[in-house]
Design a protein around this motif. Structure first.
Motif, short mmCIF file in Angstrom:
data_model
loop_
_atom_site.label_atom_id
_atom_site.label_comp_id
_atom_site.label_asym_id
_atom_site.label_seq_id
_atom_site.Cartn_x
_atom_site.Cartn_y
_atom_site.Cartn_z
N UNK A 1 0.84 -1.22 0.00
CA UNK A 1 0.00 0.00 0.00
C UNK A 1 0.86 1.25 0.00
N UNK A 2 1.95 1.20 0.75
CA UNK A 2 2.84 2.37 0.84
C UNK A 2 3.45 2.67 -0.52
N UNK A 3 3.92 1.61 -1.17
CA UNK A 3 4.57 1.81 -2.47
C UNK A 3 3.54 2.36 -3.46
N UNK A 4 2.33 1.84 -3.39
CA UNK A 4 1.28 2.29 -4.32
C UNK A 4 1.00 3.77 -4.11
N UNK A 5 0.93 4.19 -2.85
CA UNK A 5 0.64 5.61 -2.55
C UNK A 5 1.80 6.50 -2.98
N UNK A 6 3.01 6.02 -2.81
CA UNK A 6 4.18 6.83 -3.21
C UNK A 6 4.25 6.97 -4.72
N UNK A 7 3.79 5.94 -5.45
CA UNK A 7 3.71 6.05 -6.91
C UNK A 7 2.68 7.11 -7.28
N UNK A 8 1.54 7.11 -6.54
CA UNK A 8 0.48 8.09 -6.82
C UNK A 8 0.98 9.50 -6.53
N UNK A 9 1.90 9.60 -5.52
CA UNK A 9 2.45 10.91 -5.14
C UNK A 9 3.31 11.48 -6.25
N UNK A 10 3.87 10.61 -7.09
CA UNK A 10 4.74 11.11 -8.16
C UNK A 10 3.95 11.81 -9.25
N UNK A 11 2.63 11.54 -9.26
CA UNK A 11 1.79 12.20 -10.27
C UNK A 11 1.33 13.56 -9.79
N UNK B 1 -7.34 14.21 0.80
CA UNK B 1 -6.79 14.65 2.09
C UNK B 1 -6.28 13.44 2.88
N UNK B 2 -7.03 12.33 2.78
CA UNK B 2 -6.61 11.13 3.51
C UNK B 2 -5.29 10.62 2.95
N UNK B 3 -5.14 10.70 1.60
CA UNK B 3 -3.87 10.27 0.99
C UNK B 3 -2.71 11.11 1.52
N UNK B 4 -2.95 12.44 1.56
CA UNK B 4 -1.86 13.33 2.00
C UNK B 4 -1.48 13.04 3.45
N UNK B 5 -2.52 12.81 4.25
CA UNK B 5 -2.23 12.52 5.67
C UNK B 5 -1.48 11.21 5.78
N UNK B 6 -1.87 10.22 4.98
CA UNK B 6 -1.21 8.92 5.03
C UNK B 6 0.24 9.03 4.56
N UNK B 7 0.44 9.87 3.52
CA UNK B 7 1.81 10.07 3.02
C UNK B 7 2.68 10.69 4.11
N UNK B 8 2.09 11.63 4.86
CA UNK B 8 2.84 12.22 5.98
C UNK B 8 3.20 11.15 7.00
N UNK B 9 2.21 10.31 7.33
CA UNK B 9 2.44 9.30 8.37
C UNK B 9 3.39 8.21 7.91
#
Lengths: 222, 190
Positions: B79-89, B96-104
């Protein structure tokens, strides 16, 4: 002598002691100033929200906080040395009092009175009359004339004691095999109390010193 | 492991030492040799090393003086890797939940959580009060069972006689007791 709840120095009974009181005031000015400064710095540091991880090279501050304490010490040292040399003056005094420390009493010799010798033991609590001072009263006390220089010579017959009269500003170690001397000059008649000030065994607290200052006429007629 | 070794290892992998900051390091790959990896990773798990941190050690520390720790907080799960890939876009695609999760993922606590009061003061006050009460009990016991009776000079009658003796001897004539006694009128000065 001290009274209940006294925290100050005693009222002086000699000029040397009054000079010591004045020097004490002088030193306290410095100390209170430094204390207030430190408190202010501490409060300022506690209230400061900034972090300074990378403070380097504060040359002016280093110079100031080296020079200022040095000057403060000079301010303290000059009156101190003056008083030290004042206390060290030994005018030619024709009256001498010898105080010899023993475990645990003092013995005195008065050469001016045909070498009168007396032993001075503390009065125990059960021997006190109503109103007498506990741990301070003695059975015999020497007399000296007031407004007259008396040289005090102390020594000891066994261990080191110390002959002290705070209101006259005198404290001298009584060392076996050595004669220490100091001058006193009470400017009022009265009775002066002190206590042994060098640990000398079990009854160190129970060997007080009492000296009575009387007029020259009374002293001559003793 | 010392920070010296860490820097030595980073230099060996051609990451310039002067660029060891949180932002520039994120653009570079930190490649450690096998020996250092064997030493560091059992302690930190699979977590990614992202910078120098506060002292060059690969530890996670929440600190406002050193905002960017040396390693991420969470391990790179799927899940972390998937979210970090999404962050590259495009970041507009992040909720907002994604951003908070990326912070955490990168950090354990927020600044508010770091500075939040812990209530430890209550424990300290309780311990101090307990100690004071224990002292009080001890003092009462000692006073009752250990001390000898007070001396005879402590009574009010004796103290009054002592005061009279001090006045008779003119003790404290400058600022002490005798200075407050009017010898002509035989009473305290007003």
């Amino acid at each position: 002598m001290s009274t209940w709840s006294q925290i100050n120095l005693m009222d002086p009974s000699s000029y040397i002691m009054s000079q010591m009181n004045l020097f004490h005031d002088h030193a306290m000015i410095l100390l209170v100033g430094i204390f207030v400064f430190v408190i202010l710095m501490g409060v300022s540091l506690l209230k400061n929200k900034f972090h300074g991880r990378l403070v380097h090279e504060a040359q002016t501050l280093e110079i100031v906080w080296t020079i200022v304490p040095a000057l403060l010490l000079v301010w303290l040292a000059l009156p101190s040395l003056r008083l030290l040399y004042l206390m060290d003056e030994h005018p030619q005094s024709s009256n001498t009092l010898k105080a010899i420390g023993h475990q645990w009493y003092w013995s005195y010799e008065l050469p001016a009175k045909d070498n009168m010798m007396l032993d001075s033991y503390m009065l125990p609590e059960e021997s006190l009359e109503s109103g007498q001072y506990r741990l301070l009263e003695v059975d015999n006390r020497p007399a000296v004339p007031y407004s007259f220089d008396t040289m005090i010579i102390t020594t000891s017959s066994d261990v080191i004691h110390a002959w002290t009269l705070p209101s006259l500003g005198i404290k001298m170690d009584a060392v076996p095999g050595r004669l220490n001397s100091m001058n006193i000059n009470p400017f009022v008649p009265g009775i002066f109390y002190g206590q042994c000030s060098e640990i000398c065994g079990a009854n160190h607290s129970y060997m007080p010193i009492v000296v009575e200052a009387i007029s020259m006429e009374d002293f001559t007629n003793l | 492991m010392s920070s010296h070794l860490f820097r030595l290892a980073l230099r060996a992998t051609k990451v310039p030492q002067r660029t060891i900051s949180s932002s520039s390091v994120c653009k570079a790959n930190i490649v450690l040799d096998q020996a250092l990896r064997d030493e560091i990773h059992p302690k930190i798990g699979n977590r990614e090393i992202v910078g120098y941190g506060s002292n060059g050690l690969a530890t996670y520390i929440d600190s406002c003086e050193f905002p960017c720790p040396a390693i991420r907080f969470k391990e790179p799960t799927a899940e972390v890797i998937k979210l970090q890939e999404k962050e590259k876009g495009d970041w507009k695609n992040l909720s907002l939940a994604d951003k908070k999760e990326l912070y955490r993922i990168s950090f354990c606590q927020t600044y508010s959580e770091m500075h939040a009061p812990t209530g430890e003061w209550k424990v300290i006050v309780a311990a101090v009060l307990l100690t004071l009460s224990a002292t009080g009990w001890l003092w009462m016991y000692v006073k009752q069972f250990v001390y000898s009776p007070p001396v005879s000079t402590i009574t009010v009658e004796w103290q009054n006689k002592t005061l009279q003796r001090m006045l008779d001897q003119n003790q404290g004539a400058i600022s002490g007791v005798a200075s407050k006694w009017d010898y002509t009128k035989q009473r305290w000065k007003e």
